[in-house]
Write an enzyme that holds these catalytic residues in place. Structure first.
Site, PDB file in Angstrom:
ATOM      1  N   LEU A   1      53.294  37.240  40.529  1.00  0.00           N
ATOM      2  CA  LEU A   1      52.461  37.073  39.338  1.00  0.00           C
ATOM      3  C   LEU A   1      51.003  37.366  39.661  1.00  0.00           C
ATOM      4  CD1 LEU A   1      54.287  33.806  38.362  1.00  0.00           C
ATOM      5  CD2 LEU A   1      54.258  35.878  36.961  1.00  0.00           C
ATOM      6  N   PRO A   2      50.180  37.641  38.636  1.00  0.00           N
ATOM      7  CA  PRO A   2      48.793  38.031  38.922  1.00  0.00           C
ATOM      8  C   PRO A   2      47.931  36.926  39.529  1.00  0.00           C
ATOM      9  CG  PRO A   2      49.451  38.799  36.737  1.00  0.00           C
ATOM     10  CD  PRO A   2      50.558  37.913  37.226  1.00  0.00           C
TER      11      PRO A   2
ATOM     12  N   LYS B   1      46.753  36.760  53.861  1.00  0.00           N
ATOM     13  CA  LYS B   1      46.545  37.843  52.880  1.00  0.00           C
ATOM     14  C   LYS B   1      45.107  37.833  52.353  1.00  0.00           C
ATOM     15  CE  LYS B   1      47.543  40.788  49.498  1.00  0.00           C
ATOM     16  NZ  LYS B   1      47.682  42.216  49.757  1.00  0.00           N
TER      17      LYS B   1
ATOM     18  N   LYS C   1      39.631  39.983  42.161  1.00  0.00           N
ATOM     19  CA  LYS C   1      40.362  38.703  42.170  1.00  0.00           C
ATOM     20  C   LYS C   1      40.550  38.215  43.606  1.00  0.00           C
ATOM     21  CE  LYS C   1      44.624  38.349  42.646  1.00  0.00           C
ATOM     22  NZ  LYS C   1      46.081  38.310  42.691  1.00  0.00           N
TER      23      LYS C   1
ATOM     24  N   THR D   1      49.533  37.262  45.158  1.00  0.00           N
ATOM     25  CA  THR D   1      48.334  37.024  45.975  1.00  0.00           C
ATOM     26  C   THR D   1      47.546  35.902  45.319  1.00  0.00           C
ATOM     27  OG1 THR D   1      48.245  39.336  46.634  1.00  0.00           O
ATOM     28  CG2 THR D   1      46.239  38.042  46.940  1.00  0.00           C
TER      29      THR D   1
HETATM   30  P1  NAD Z   1      51.014  43.478  37.321  1.00  0.00           P
HETATM   31  O1  NAD Z   1      49.950  43.040  36.384  1.00  0.00           O
HETATM   32  O2  NAD Z   1      51.488  44.897  37.294  1.00  0.00           O
HETATM   33  O3  NAD Z   1      52.337  42.571  37.111  1.00  0.00           O
HETATM   34  C1  NAD Z   1      52.321  41.204  36.817  1.00  0.00           C
HETATM   35  C2  NAD Z   1      53.519  40.893  35.926  1.00  0.00           C
HETATM   36  O4  NAD Z   1      53.556  39.489  35.713  1.00  0.00           O
HETATM   37  C3  NAD Z   1      53.433  41.549  34.547  1.00  0.00           C
HETATM   38  O5  NAD Z   1      54.642  42.225  34.281  1.00  0.00           O
HETATM   39  C4  NAD Z   1      53.201  40.379  33.604  1.00  0.00           C
HETATM   40  O6  NAD Z   1      53.797  40.578  32.319  1.00  0.00           O
HETATM   41  C5  NAD Z   1      53.890  39.261  34.359  1.00  0.00           C
HETATM   42  N1  NAD Z   1      53.431  37.943  33.976  1.00  0.00           N
HETATM   43  C6  NAD Z   1      52.163  37.469  33.896  1.00  0.00           C
HETATM   44  N2  NAD Z   1      52.165  36.170  33.534  1.00  0.00           N
HETATM   45  C7  NAD Z   1      53.466  35.817  33.390  1.00  0.00           C
HETATM   46  C8  NAD Z   1      54.114  34.613  33.041  1.00  0.00           C
HETATM   47  N3  NAD Z   1      53.407  33.507  32.745  1.00  0.00           N
HETATM   48  N4  NAD Z   1      55.458  34.592  33.000  1.00  0.00           N
HETATM   49  C9  NAD Z   1      56.165  35.711  33.284  1.00  0.00           C
HETATM   50  N5  NAD Z   1      55.613  36.891  33.619  1.00  0.00           N
HETATM   51  C10 NAD Z   1      54.270  36.928  33.674  1.00  0.00           C
HETATM   52  O7  NAD Z   1      50.500  43.088  38.785  1.00  0.00           O
HETATM   53  P2  NAD Z   1      51.013  43.641  40.215  1.00  0.00           P
HETATM   54  O8  NAD Z   1      50.197  44.820  40.603  1.00  0.00           O
HETATM   55  O9  NAD Z   1      52.509  43.729  40.214  1.00  0.00           O
HETATM   56  O10 NAD Z   1      50.512  42.454  41.142  1.00  0.00           O
HETATM   57  C11 NAD Z   1      51.199  41.213  41.234  1.00  0.00           C
HETATM   58  C12 NAD Z   1      50.589  40.433  42.367  1.00  0.00           C
HETATM   59  O11 NAD Z   1      50.722  41.174  43.580  1.00  0.00           O
HETATM   60  C13 NAD Z   1      49.081  40.152  42.193  1.00  0.00           C
HETATM   61  O12 NAD Z   1      48.791  38.844  42.653  1.00  0.00           O
HETATM   62  C14 NAD Z   1      48.440  41.220  43.066  1.00  0.00           C
HETATM   63  O13 NAD Z   1      47.161  40.828  43.521  1.00  0.00           O
HETATM   64  C15 NAD Z   1      49.448  41.348  44.190  1.00  0.00           C
HETATM   65  N6  NAD Z   1      49.457  42.637  44.906  1.00  0.00           N
HETATM   66  C16 NAD Z   1      49.295  43.821  44.230  1.00  0.00           C
HETATM   67  C17 NAD Z   1      49.313  45.022  44.946  1.00  0.00           C
HETATM   68  C18 NAD Z   1      49.137  46.351  44.238  1.00  0.00           C
HETATM   69  O14 NAD Z   1      48.900  47.360  44.929  1.00  0.00           O
HETATM   70  N7  NAD Z   1      49.298  46.419  42.916  1.00  0.00           N
HETATM   71  C19 NAD Z   1      49.518  45.031  46.336  1.00  0.00           C
HETATM   72  C20 NAD Z   1      49.714  43.805  46.992  1.00  0.00           C
HETATM   73  C21 NAD Z   1      49.679  42.622  46.257  1.00  0.00           C
END
Ligand code: NAD
Length: 302
Positions: free
Chosen positions: A64-65, A170, A239, A95
């Site tokens: 999740l975000p 991380k 973030k 994260t």
């Molecule tokens: P994203 O925004 O693409 O995906 C997040 C998902 O969570 C979305 O589909 C959203 O609808 C869902 N969501 C949000 N609140 C929700 C809730 N209450 N119930 C159910 N679903 C919910 O983000 P992402 O890029 O997949 O990143 C996710 C995490 O991974 C973050 O913490 C980010 O910092 C970390 N991360 C991202 C990357 C990258 O390159 N994108 C790399 C490493 C780590």
């Protein structure tokens, strides 16, 4: 194993798909119906709430975000904790900060549910290929139970300590990687404005303590060709740095360099680049100084 997955975004979607490919049965939930549909088309079952994911699963994974989302999905109304049987295990791969992780883990433990944290390193491409770096924290017996699921998503696993230690690792990693990126863009912009070429600066820096992986690997693929398509978005980088700056404050310490990086990222966001790659940090400095930090034609031999 009966696995649940909540948070099927850029990272979580392909990570969940790899759990299915690993032969586990999968129940999923996301606020975005289109993301759920992609997973059900691949063979997962859709649940109506995090509670229902908990009820259907031996192990629940979240991606999740934000920390508030993690807290809400596990402990809020209709959360995983309401549905999951005692003896269950959850793995949070978002994260977030170590403090939130420890607080959620404690509340779950009081309900007989174990927690492991395993935030991920590398990129969305590695999420697709199941080759993420996993930074794992938790009780060794819980980590051993989580391993068959973790192995579907990553190929480099680092045991960092107790619950929250993965998040600490991380957060530390991303604070450093992002501040290096901010410093690179600042230094290179000043150099070009002073009349130096990018090639010269790179050749010199290769021989000095200024050399770093952002300069060597990331920037030639993105910033130096003016490509700020995501990638690692400015808003996610902000973030992560904010998590570290706040964690430092909670430890009674001011992260001055992190605060500078955060101000740089917030400025990029306020200029409309929140959802662009961190390569946009180079763009905003180029625009400000009226320059381009790009490779030139080969210099003529002297
Ligand atoms: P994203 O925004 O693409 O995906 C997040 C998902 O969570 C979305 O589909 C959203 O609808 C869902 N969501 C949000 N609140 C929700 C809730 N209450 N119930 C159910 N679903 C919910 O983000 P992402 O890029 O997949 O990143 C996710 C995490 O991974 C973050 O913490 C980010 O910092 C970390 N991360 C991202 C990357 C990258 O390159 N994108 C790399 C490493 C780590």
């Amino acid at each position: 194993m009966k696995v649940g997955f909540i948070g099927l975004g850029v990272m979580g979607g392909p990570m969940a798909a790899n759990i299915l490919k690993g032969g586990h049965s999968l129940t999923v939930f996301d606020l975005n119906p289109a993301s759920v549909a992609t997973l059900t088309a691949a063979g997962a079952k859709a649940a109506a709430s995090p509670r229902d994911v908990g009820a259907a699963s031996d192990i629940v994974v979240t991606m999740l975000p934000l920390p508030s989302h993690v807290e809400q999905v596990y402990l809020g109304p209709n959360g995983v904790a309401e549905g999951m049987a005692r003896g269950g295990l959850v793995i949070d791969m978002s994260t977030i900060d170590p403090q939130t992780s420890k607080r959620v883990g404690k509340a779950l433990r009081e309900r007989g549910i174990a927690m492991v944290d395993s935030p991920v390193g590398k990129t969305s491409e590695h999420a697709v290929t199941g080759t993420l770096t996993l930074m794992v924290g938790g009780d060794p017996a819980d980590i051993a139970r989580a391993k068959p699921v973790l192995d579907c998503m990553g190929n480099q696993t680092f045991l960092c300590g107790g619950l929250g230690a993965g998040h600490a690792m991380k957060m530390t990693n991303n604070l450093l990687a992002t501040t290096i990126m901010c410093a690179n863009t600042e230094a290179l912009a000043i150099g070009v404005k002073e009349g130096l070429t990018l090639e010269l600066m790179v050749e010199v820096m290769k021989t000095t303590m200024a050399w770093n992986q952002q300069l060597a690997v990331a920037m030639p693929k993105k910033a130096f060709i003016g490509d700020d398509s995501p990638g690692f978005m400015v808003k996610l980088a902000a973030k992560d740095v904010r998590l570290a700056v706040d964690a430092a404050k909670a430890l009674g310490f001011q992260a001055l360099v992190g605060e500078g990086a955060l101000a740089t990222l917030d400025r990029a966001a306020s200029l409309g680049y929140a959802e662009r790659d961190t390569a946009a940090l180079m763009k905003i400095r180029e625009d400000e100084l009226g320059i381009r930090v790009r490779p030139q034609a080969q210099p003529k031999a002297a």
